[in-house]
Design a protein around this motif. Structure first.
Motif, PDB file in Angstrom:
ATOM      1  N   GLN A 115       0.836  -1.204   0.000  1.00  0.00           N
ATOM      2  CA  GLN A 115       0.000   0.000   0.000  1.00  0.00           C
ATOM      3  C   GLN A 115       0.873   1.259   0.000  1.00  0.00           C
ATOM      4  OE1 GLN A 115      -2.301  -0.731   3.550  1.00  0.00           O
ATOM      5  NE2 GLN A 115      -4.015  -1.605   2.387  1.00  0.00           N
ATOM      6  N   ILE A 116       1.885   1.267   0.862  1.00  0.00           N
ATOM      7  CA  ILE A 116       2.811   2.409   0.924  1.00  0.00           C
ATOM      8  C   ILE A 116       3.519   2.579  -0.423  1.00  0.00           C
ATOM      9  CG2 ILE A 116       4.943   3.269   1.984  1.00  0.00           C
ATOM     10  CD1 ILE A 116       2.504   3.573   3.817  1.00  0.00           C
ATOM     11  N   GLY A 117       3.946   1.472  -1.001  1.00  0.00           N
ATOM     12  CA  GLY A 117       4.633   1.515  -2.287  1.00  0.00           C
ATOM     13  C   GLY A 117       3.789   2.122  -3.391  1.00  0.00           C
ATOM     14  N   ALA A 118       2.478   1.898  -3.327  1.00  0.00           N
ATOM     15  CA  ALA A 118       1.584   2.478  -4.334  1.00  0.00           C
ATOM     16  C   ALA A 118       1.597   4.004  -4.272  1.00  0.00           C
ATOM     17  CB  ALA A 118       0.163   1.945  -4.144  1.00  0.00           C
ATOM     18  N   TRP A 119       1.799   4.551  -3.097  1.00  0.00           N
ATOM     19  CA  TRP A 119       1.920   6.004  -2.938  1.00  0.00           C
ATOM     20  C   TRP A 119       3.318   6.490  -3.309  1.00  0.00           C
ATOM     21  CZ3 TRP A 119      -1.741   9.564  -2.249  1.00  0.00           C
ATOM     22  CH2 TRP A 119      -2.984   9.163  -1.748  1.00  0.00           C
ATOM     23  N   ALA A 120       4.332   5.718  -2.965  1.00  0.00           N
ATOM     24  CA  ALA A 120       5.712   6.184  -3.099  1.00  0.00           C
ATOM     25  C   ALA A 120       6.251   6.125  -4.526  1.00  0.00           C
ATOM     26  CB  ALA A 120       6.615   5.360  -2.187  1.00  0.00           C
ATOM     27  N   VAL A 137       9.310   6.180   0.311  1.00  0.00           N
ATOM     28  CA  VAL A 137       8.684   5.127   1.121  1.00  0.00           C
ATOM     29  C   VAL A 137       8.679   5.558   2.588  1.00  0.00           C
ATOM     30  CG1 VAL A 137       8.958   2.761   1.985  1.00  0.00           C
ATOM     31  CG2 VAL A 137       9.176   3.230  -0.463  1.00  0.00           C
ATOM     32  N   GLY A 138       9.788   6.104   3.067  1.00  0.00           N
ATOM     33  CA  GLY A 138       9.857   6.587   4.448  1.00  0.00           C
ATOM     34  C   GLY A 138       8.866   7.715   4.706  1.00  0.00           C
ATOM     35  N   GLU A 139       8.732   8.617   3.752  1.00  0.00           N
ATOM     36  CA  GLU A 139       7.797   9.742   3.890  1.00  0.00           C
ATOM     37  C   GLU A 139       6.359   9.260   4.044  1.00  0.00           C
ATOM     38  OE1 GLU A 139       5.925  12.956   0.747  1.00  0.00           O
ATOM     39  OE2 GLU A 139       8.031  12.385   0.507  1.00  0.00           O
ATOM     40  N   PHE A 140       5.943   8.316   3.191  1.00  0.00           N
ATOM     41  CA  PHE A 140       4.559   7.843   3.266  1.00  0.00           C
ATOM     42  C   PHE A 140       4.342   6.872   4.425  1.00  0.00           C
ATOM     43  CE2 PHE A 140       4.559   9.534  -1.055  1.00  0.00           C
ATOM     44  CZ  PHE A 140       3.385  10.281  -1.018  1.00  0.00           C
ATOM     45  N   THR A 141       5.388   6.165   4.828  1.00  0.00           N
ATOM     46  CA  THR A 141       5.277   5.321   6.021  1.00  0.00           C
ATOM     47  C   THR A 141       4.983   6.199   7.236  1.00  0.00           C
ATOM     48  OG1 THR A 141       6.763   3.656   5.098  1.00  0.00           O
ATOM     49  CG2 THR A 141       6.500   3.666   7.488  1.00  0.00           C
ATOM     50  N   ALA A 142       5.707   7.306   7.344  1.00  0.00           N
ATOM     51  CA  ALA A 142       5.483   8.234   8.459  1.00  0.00           C
ATOM     52  C   ALA A 142       4.116   8.902   8.359  1.00  0.00           C
ATOM     53  CB  ALA A 142       6.588   9.292   8.479  1.00  0.00           C
ATOM     54  N   LYS A 143       3.737   9.282   7.169  1.00  0.00           N
ATOM     55  CA  LYS A 143       2.457   9.985   6.978  1.00  0.00           C
ATOM     56  C   LYS A 143       1.279   9.137   7.441  1.00  0.00           C
ATOM     57  CE  LYS A 143      -0.414  12.231   3.503  1.00  0.00           C
ATOM     58  NZ  LYS A 143      -0.489  12.732   2.112  1.00  0.00           N
ATOM     59  N   TYR A 144       1.324   7.834   7.177  1.00  0.00           N
ATOM     60  CA  TYR A 144       0.183   6.968   7.494  1.00  0.00           C
ATOM     61  C   TYR A 144       0.402   6.099   8.731  1.00  0.00           C
ATOM     62  CZ  TYR A 144      -1.589   8.503   3.019  1.00  0.00           C
ATOM     63  OH  TYR A 144      -2.047   9.280   1.977  1.00  0.00           O
ATOM     64  N   GLU A 145       1.451   6.380   9.489  1.00  0.00           N
ATOM     65  CA  GLU A 145       1.719   5.590  10.689  1.00  0.00           C
ATOM     66  C   GLU A 145       0.533   5.689  11.653  1.00  0.00           C
ATOM     67  OE1 GLU A 145       5.167   4.880  14.040  1.00  0.00           O
ATOM     68  OE2 GLU A 145       5.542   6.197  12.336  1.00  0.00           O
ATOM     69  N   ARG A 151      -6.433   4.224  -0.517  1.00  0.00           N
ATOM     70  CA  ARG A 151      -6.052   3.914  -1.896  1.00  0.00           C
ATOM     71  C   ARG A 151      -5.732   5.215  -2.630  1.00  0.00           C
ATOM     72  NH1 ARG A 151      -8.909   3.754  -6.809  1.00  0.00           N
ATOM     73  NH2 ARG A 151     -10.890   4.062  -5.728  1.00  0.00           N
ATOM     74  N   PRO A 152      -4.562   5.277  -3.285  1.00  0.00           N
ATOM     75  CA  PRO A 152      -4.242   6.475  -4.062  1.00  0.00           C
ATOM     76  C   PRO A 152      -5.220   6.651  -5.224  1.00  0.00           C
ATOM     77  CG  PRO A 152      -2.297   5.082  -3.766  1.00  0.00           C
ATOM     78  CD  PRO A 152      -3.477   4.287  -3.307  1.00  0.00           C
ATOM     79  N   PRO A 153      -5.503   7.869  -5.619  1.00  0.00           N
ATOM     80  CA  PRO A 153      -6.433   8.084  -6.732  1.00  0.00           C
ATOM     81  C   PRO A 153      -5.918   7.539  -8.058  1.00  0.00           C
ATOM     82  CG  PRO A 153      -5.417  10.153  -6.054  1.00  0.00           C
ATOM     83  CD  PRO A 153      -5.019   9.121  -5.046  1.00  0.00           C
ATOM     84  N   HIS A 154      -4.603   7.343  -8.168  1.00  0.00           N
ATOM     85  CA  HIS A 154      -4.007   6.860  -9.407  1.00  0.00           C
ATOM     86  C   HIS A 154      -3.802   5.339  -9.396  1.00  0.00           C
ATOM     87  CE1 HIS A 154      -0.664   7.781  -6.629  1.00  0.00           C
ATOM     88  NE2 HIS A 154      -0.202   6.619  -7.076  1.00  0.00           N
ATOM     89  N   TRP A 155      -4.364   4.639  -8.459  1.00  0.00           N
ATOM     90  CA  TRP A 155      -4.173   3.195  -8.339  1.00  0.00           C
ATOM     91  C   TRP A 155      -5.534   2.519  -8.432  1.00  0.00           C
ATOM     92  CZ3 TRP A 155      -5.528  -1.162  -5.812  1.00  0.00           C
ATOM     93  CH2 TRP A 155      -4.645  -2.259  -5.883  1.00  0.00           C
TER      94      TRP A 155
END
Length: 195
Positions: A115-120, A137-145, A151-155
């Motif tokens: 899921q994180i990878g889909a954003w990153a 990946v670190g940025e979005f891991t922290a954002k959604y911790e 779900r990203p709009p582009h996925w």
């Protein structure tokens, strides 16, 4: 040929079950061929995530090369090759998007790292350095911790609605068996082709 089912989805289900029991890895791996608006082809391996009488479903970044090609030319060809069984299935047809609800439901059961990878990931875009991806990946891991990853709009997902399905069996002396199912206005018809 009389022992084969009239519905190709029944035969696919039987073969897929056998492949799932015999293939060492990823029986659901399939080649996906798309083409851009000018007809230039592209092929890659994706994973089948659902099959039902509506078609064969996979998920991806809709801004990726395959997503852009499907937006320009919503036709695709799938190929399953199960080497241990000496079989393959070829499927071609129109492609339609899955519903947002279907995409949400599947995204919710993906592993969190996926899921994180889909954003990153800016899938199919140039990457200057692996460290850039890892930082994202670190940025979005922290954002959604501590919470769910939306779900990203582009996925989303795509469904290949088959117009034709070919079931191929390897035989001695290259005298292979090829059974063809074509979908017409009155349903599926079945025929054979020379190898």
């Amino acid at each position: 040929m009389t022992s084969l089912p009239h519905d190709p989805f029944d035969l696919f289900a039987r073969w897929f079950e056998e492949a799932s029991a015999s293939e060492p890895n990823d029986a659901n791996a399939m080649s996906l061929a798309t083409a851009d608006a000018d007809g230039r082809p592209s092929v890659r391996i994706v994973l089948l995530k659902d099959v039902d009488p509506r078609g064969f479903t996979f998920y991806t970044n809709t801004l990726s090369r395959k997503g852009r090609e499907l937006a320009a030319n919503p036709q695709a060809h799938l190929n399953f090759h199960w080497k241990s069984l000496r079989r393959q299935v070829r499927i071609d047809g129109a492609v339609e998007p899955v519903t947002p609800a279907e995409a949400d439901a599947y995204f919710a059961v993906r592993p969190r790292a996926s899921q994180i990878g889909a954003w990153a990931s800016f899938q199919s875009e140039p990457l200057d350095d692996r460290a850039t991806l890892e930082a994202r990946v670190g940025e979005f891991t922290a954002k959604y911790e501590g919470g769910d990853v939306p779900r990203p709009p582009h996925w989303s997902g795509y469904r290949v609605v088959p117009a034709r399905m070919e079931f191929w069996v390897d035989r001695r002396d290259r005298l292979h068996e090829r059974t063809i199912y074509d979908c017409g206005s009155s349903g599926w018809t079945r025929s054979m082709q020379y190898p």
